[in-house]
Design a protein around this motif. Structure first.
Motif, PDB file in Angstrom:
ATOM      1  N   GLU A 122     -29.830 -62.908  52.148  1.00  0.00           N
ATOM      2  CA  GLU A 122     -30.169 -61.517  52.431  1.00  0.00           C
ATOM      3  C   GLU A 122     -28.936 -60.632  52.560  1.00  0.00           C
ATOM      4  O   GLU A 122     -29.039 -59.413  52.494  1.00  0.00           O
ATOM      5  N   SER A 123     -27.782 -61.232  52.741  1.00  0.00           N
ATOM      6  CA  SER A 123     -26.558 -60.477  53.026  1.00  0.00           C
ATOM      7  C   SER A 123     -25.679 -60.202  51.825  1.00  0.00           C
ATOM      8  O   SER A 123     -24.819 -59.330  51.874  1.00  0.00           O
ATOM      9  N   SER A 124     -25.857 -60.968  50.747  1.00  0.00           N
ATOM     10  CA  SER A 124     -24.918 -60.883  49.637  1.00  0.00           C
ATOM     11  C   SER A 124     -25.588 -61.262  48.323  1.00  0.00           C
ATOM     12  O   SER A 124     -26.245 -62.307  48.229  1.00  0.00           O
ATOM     13  N   ALA A 125     -25.371 -60.432  47.317  1.00  0.00           N
ATOM     14  CA  ALA A 125     -25.899 -60.733  45.985  1.00  0.00           C
ATOM     15  C   ALA A 125     -25.264 -62.004  45.433  1.00  0.00           C
ATOM     16  O   ALA A 125     -25.933 -62.834  44.810  1.00  0.00           O
ATOM     17  N   GLU A 126     -23.967 -62.182  45.672  1.00  0.00           N
ATOM     18  CA  GLU A 126     -23.275 -63.378  45.192  1.00  0.00           C
ATOM     19  C   GLU A 126     -23.857 -64.630  45.838  1.00  0.00           C
ATOM     20  O   GLU A 126     -24.131 -65.631  45.167  1.00  0.00           O
ATOM     21  N   ALA A 127     -24.063 -64.588  47.145  1.00  0.00           N
ATOM     22  CA  ALA A 127     -24.651 -65.727  47.846  1.00  0.00           C
ATOM     23  C   ALA A 127     -26.074 -65.972  47.361  1.00  0.00           C
ATOM     24  O   ALA A 127     -26.479 -67.124  47.163  1.00  0.00           O
ATOM     25  N   ALA A 128     -26.834 -64.911  47.147  1.00  0.00           N
ATOM     26  CA  ALA A 128     -28.211 -65.058  46.670  1.00  0.00           C
ATOM     27  C   ALA A 128     -28.243 -65.743  45.307  1.00  0.00           C
ATOM     28  O   ALA A 128     -29.083 -66.618  45.070  1.00  0.00           O
ATOM     29  N   GLU A 129     -27.331 -65.392  44.425  1.00  0.00           N
ATOM     30  CA  GLU A 129     -27.284 -66.027  43.100  1.00  0.00           C
ATOM     31  C   GLU A 129     -26.996 -67.522  43.218  1.00  0.00           C
ATOM     32  O   GLU A 129     -27.618 -68.344  42.537  1.00  0.00           O
ATOM     33  N   ILE A 130     -26.064 -67.868  44.069  1.00  0.00           N
ATOM     34  CA  ILE A 130     -25.713 -69.277  44.274  1.00  0.00           C
ATOM     35  C   ILE A 130     -26.896 -70.034  44.868  1.00  0.00           C
ATOM     36  O   ILE A 130     -27.233 -71.140  44.422  1.00  0.00           O
ATOM     37  N   LEU A 131     -27.554 -69.434  45.835  1.00  0.00           N
ATOM     38  CA  LEU A 131     -28.650 -70.102  46.532  1.00  0.00           C
ATOM     39  C   LEU A 131     -29.934 -70.135  45.707  1.00  0.00           C
ATOM     40  O   LEU A 131     -30.777 -71.015  45.911  1.00  0.00           O
ATOM     41  N   ALA A 132     -30.096 -69.214  44.778  1.00  0.00           N
ATOM     42  CA  ALA A 132     -31.271 -69.231  43.915  1.00  0.00           C
ATOM     43  C   ALA A 132     -31.306 -70.525  43.095  1.00  0.00           C
ATOM     44  O   ALA A 132     -32.382 -71.045  42.781  1.00  0.00           O
ATOM     45  N   GLU A 133     -30.161 -71.043  42.783  1.00  0.00           N
ATOM     46  CA  GLU A 133     -30.061 -72.294  42.020  1.00  0.00           C
ATOM     47  C   GLU A 133     -29.879 -73.519  42.909  1.00  0.00           C
ATOM     48  O   GLU A 133     -30.430 -74.567  42.625  1.00  0.00           O
ATOM     49  N   GLY A 134     -29.076 -73.378  43.972  1.00  0.00           N
ATOM     50  CA  GLY A 134     -28.684 -74.561  44.727  1.00  0.00           C
ATOM     51  C   GLY A 134     -29.058 -74.573  46.188  1.00  0.00           C
ATOM     52  O   GLY A 134     -28.534 -75.406  46.930  1.00  0.00           O
ATOM     53  N   GLY A 135     -29.940 -73.677  46.605  1.00  0.00           N
ATOM     54  CA  GLY A 135     -30.345 -73.657  48.015  1.00  0.00           C
ATOM     55  C   GLY A 135     -30.979 -74.972  48.440  1.00  0.00           C
ATOM     56  O   GLY A 135     -31.550 -75.690  47.615  1.00  0.00           O
ATOM     57  N   ARG A 136     -30.881 -75.271  49.712  1.00  0.00           N
ATOM     58  CA  ARG A 136     -31.333 -76.567  50.235  1.00  0.00           C
ATOM     59  C   ARG A 136     -32.834 -76.798  50.088  1.00  0.00           C
ATOM     60  O   ARG A 136     -33.266 -77.930  49.928  1.00  0.00           O
ATOM     61  N   THR A 137     -33.625 -75.756  50.196  1.00  0.00           N
ATOM     62  CA  THR A 137     -35.084 -75.919  50.151  1.00  0.00           C
ATOM     63  C   THR A 137     -35.688 -74.954  49.144  1.00  0.00           C
ATOM     64  O   THR A 137     -35.057 -73.982  48.726  1.00  0.00           O
ATOM     65  N   ARG A 138     -36.929 -75.208  48.792  1.00  0.00           N
ATOM     66  CA  ARG A 138     -37.636 -74.309  47.879  1.00  0.00           C
ATOM     67  C   ARG A 138     -37.764 -72.917  48.506  1.00  0.00           C
ATOM     68  O   ARG A 138     -37.629 -71.908  47.818  1.00  0.00           O
ATOM     69  N   ARG A 139     -38.006 -72.872  49.801  1.00  0.00           N
ATOM     70  CA  ARG A 139     -38.113 -71.580  50.500  1.00  0.00           C
ATOM     71  C   ARG A 139     -36.818 -70.779  50.340  1.00  0.00           C
ATOM     72  O   ARG A 139     -36.845 -69.576  50.077  1.00  0.00           O
ATOM     73  N   ILE A 140     -35.679 -71.426  50.517  1.00  0.00           N
ATOM     74  CA  ILE A 140     -34.390 -70.740  50.386  1.00  0.00           C
ATOM     75  C   ILE A 140     -34.192 -70.284  48.947  1.00  0.00           C
ATOM     76  O   ILE A 140     -33.792 -69.141  48.701  1.00  0.00           O
ATOM     77  N   ARG A 141     -34.462 -71.164  47.995  1.00  0.00           N
ATOM     78  CA  ARG A 141     -34.288 -70.786  46.579  1.00  0.00           C
ATOM     79  C   ARG A 141     -35.190 -69.607  46.218  1.00  0.00           C
ATOM     80  O   ARG A 141     -34.763 -68.672  45.555  1.00  0.00           O
ATOM     81  N   ASN A 142     -36.439 -69.640  46.672  1.00  0.00           N
ATOM     82  CA  ASN A 142     -37.353 -68.521  46.380  1.00  0.00           C
ATOM     83  C   ASN A 142     -36.920 -67.245  47.060  1.00  0.00           C
ATOM     84  O   ASN A 142     -36.988 -66.160  46.457  1.00  0.00           O
ATOM     85  N   SER A 143     -36.486 -67.319  48.292  1.00  0.00           N
ATOM     86  CA  SER A 143     -35.992 -66.145  49.003  1.00  0.00           C
ATOM     87  C   SER A 143     -34.771 -65.579  48.302  1.00  0.00           C
ATOM     88  O   SER A 143     -34.626 -64.349  48.160  1.00  0.00           O
ATOM     89  N   ALA A 144     -33.882 -66.447  47.859  1.00  0.00           N
ATOM     90  CA  ALA A 144     -32.672 -66.000  47.160  1.00  0.00           C
ATOM     91  C   ALA A 144     -33.032 -65.361  45.820  1.00  0.00           C
ATOM     92  O   ALA A 144     -32.453 -64.325  45.444  1.00  0.00           O
ATOM     93  N   LYS A 145     -33.974 -65.947  45.105  1.00  0.00           N
ATOM     94  CA  LYS A 145     -34.405 -65.354  43.835  1.00  0.00           C
ATOM     95  C   LYS A 145     -35.002 -63.972  44.051  1.00  0.00           C
ATOM     96  O   LYS A 145     -34.725 -63.036  43.305  1.00  0.00           O
ATOM     97  N   ALA A 146     -35.791 -63.831  45.106  1.00  0.00           N
ATOM     98  CA  ALA A 146     -36.372 -62.529  45.429  1.00  0.00           C
ATOM     99  C   ALA A 146     -35.274 -61.525  45.777  1.00  0.00           C
ATOM    100  O   ALA A 146     -35.331 -60.354  45.374  1.00  0.00           O
ATOM    101  N   ALA A 147     -34.266 -61.970  46.502  1.00  0.00           N
ATOM    102  CA  ALA A 147     -33.149 -61.083  46.856  1.00  0.00           C
ATOM    103  C   ALA A 147     -32.381 -60.649  45.615  1.00  0.00           C
ATOM    104  O   ALA A 147     -31.914 -59.520  45.534  1.00  0.00           O
ATOM    105  N   CYS A 148     -32.275 -61.523  44.637  1.00  0.00           N
ATOM    106  CA  CYS A 148     -31.578 -61.188  43.389  1.00  0.00           C
ATOM    107  C   CYS A 148     -32.322 -60.093  42.616  1.00  0.00           C
ATOM    108  O   CYS A 148     -31.693 -59.322  41.887  1.00  0.00           O
ATOM    109  N   LEU A 149     -33.622 -60.018  42.776  1.00  0.00           N
ATOM    110  CA  LEU A 149     -34.425 -59.034  42.058  1.00  0.00           C
ATOM    111  C   LEU A 149     -34.409 -57.655  42.712  1.00  0.00           C
ATOM    112  O   LEU A 149     -34.763 -56.678  42.077  1.00  0.00           O
ATOM    113  N   ARG A 150     -34.012 -57.606  43.979  1.00  0.00           N
ATOM    114  CA  ARG A 150     -33.963 -56.312  44.670  1.00  0.00           C
ATOM    115  C   ARG A 150     -32.783 -55.498  44.174  1.00  0.00           C
ATOM    116  O   ARG A 150     -31.718 -56.037  43.912  1.00  0.00           O
ATOM    117  N   PRO A 151     -32.976 -54.163  44.109  1.00  0.00           N
ATOM    118  CA  PRO A 151     -31.862 -53.302  43.645  1.00  0.00           C
ATOM    119  C   PRO A 151     -30.718 -53.242  44.629  1.00  0.00           C
ATOM    120  O   PRO A 151     -30.785 -53.499  45.752  1.00  0.00           O
TER     121      PRO A 151
END
Length: 151
Positions: A122-151
């Protein structure tokens, strides 16, 4: 006999509340003594929990300001030997680096707790991109993917 005589808070609950109050009232300069005193309590789990809650409160309040570094530097030696507390301080420092766009390593983020990964997404686009692929859980990956889609 009244209800207060029947239902009493266990001693550790009373101490926990008192410790939280004492830690809340401690100023920057006076933080060491209460932390040391709390960590010396015979109920180590309760004591660590009180200091953890204090650490989270202080870190969240100071995270983006210049006072964070001094506070983290001062409290770190007090946490030696308490792995959970040391790890939590390290994660707050990583979140600070991510949020302020300071130097940090993606590997540190990928091995961090679920709690930190969710905050970082939620704090960083760069972190969200990394976590969208490699987050520890499906919840984290989905949350990160959603954050990547926000403007």
């Amino acid at each position: 006999m009244n209800i207060h005589d029947i239902v009493r808070e266990p001693d550790e609950h009373v101490r926990f509340a008192a410790y939280l109050d004492e830690l809340r009232q401690a100023g920057d300069a006076g933080e060491a003594d209460p932390v040391i005193r709390v960590l010396g309590d015979p109920d180590r789990t309760m004591a660590r929990s009180a200091v953890l809650r204090h650490l989270d409160r202080r870190a969240a309040a100071l995270l983006l300001g210049s006072a964070y570094e001094g506070c983290a530097r001062d409290i770190a030696p007090l946490l030696i030997g308490h792995l959970l507390l040391t790890a939590r301080l390290r994660e707050w420092s990583l979140l600070r680096a991510i949020t302020l766009k300071l130097a940090w390593h993606p590997a540190d983020l990928l091995v961090s707790s679920n709690r930190l990964q969710l905050k970082a997404a939620e704090s960083s686009a760069e972190a969200a991109e990394i976590l969208a692929e490699g987050g520890r859980t499906r919840r984290i990956r989905n949350s990160a993917k959603a954050a990547c889609l926000r403007p």
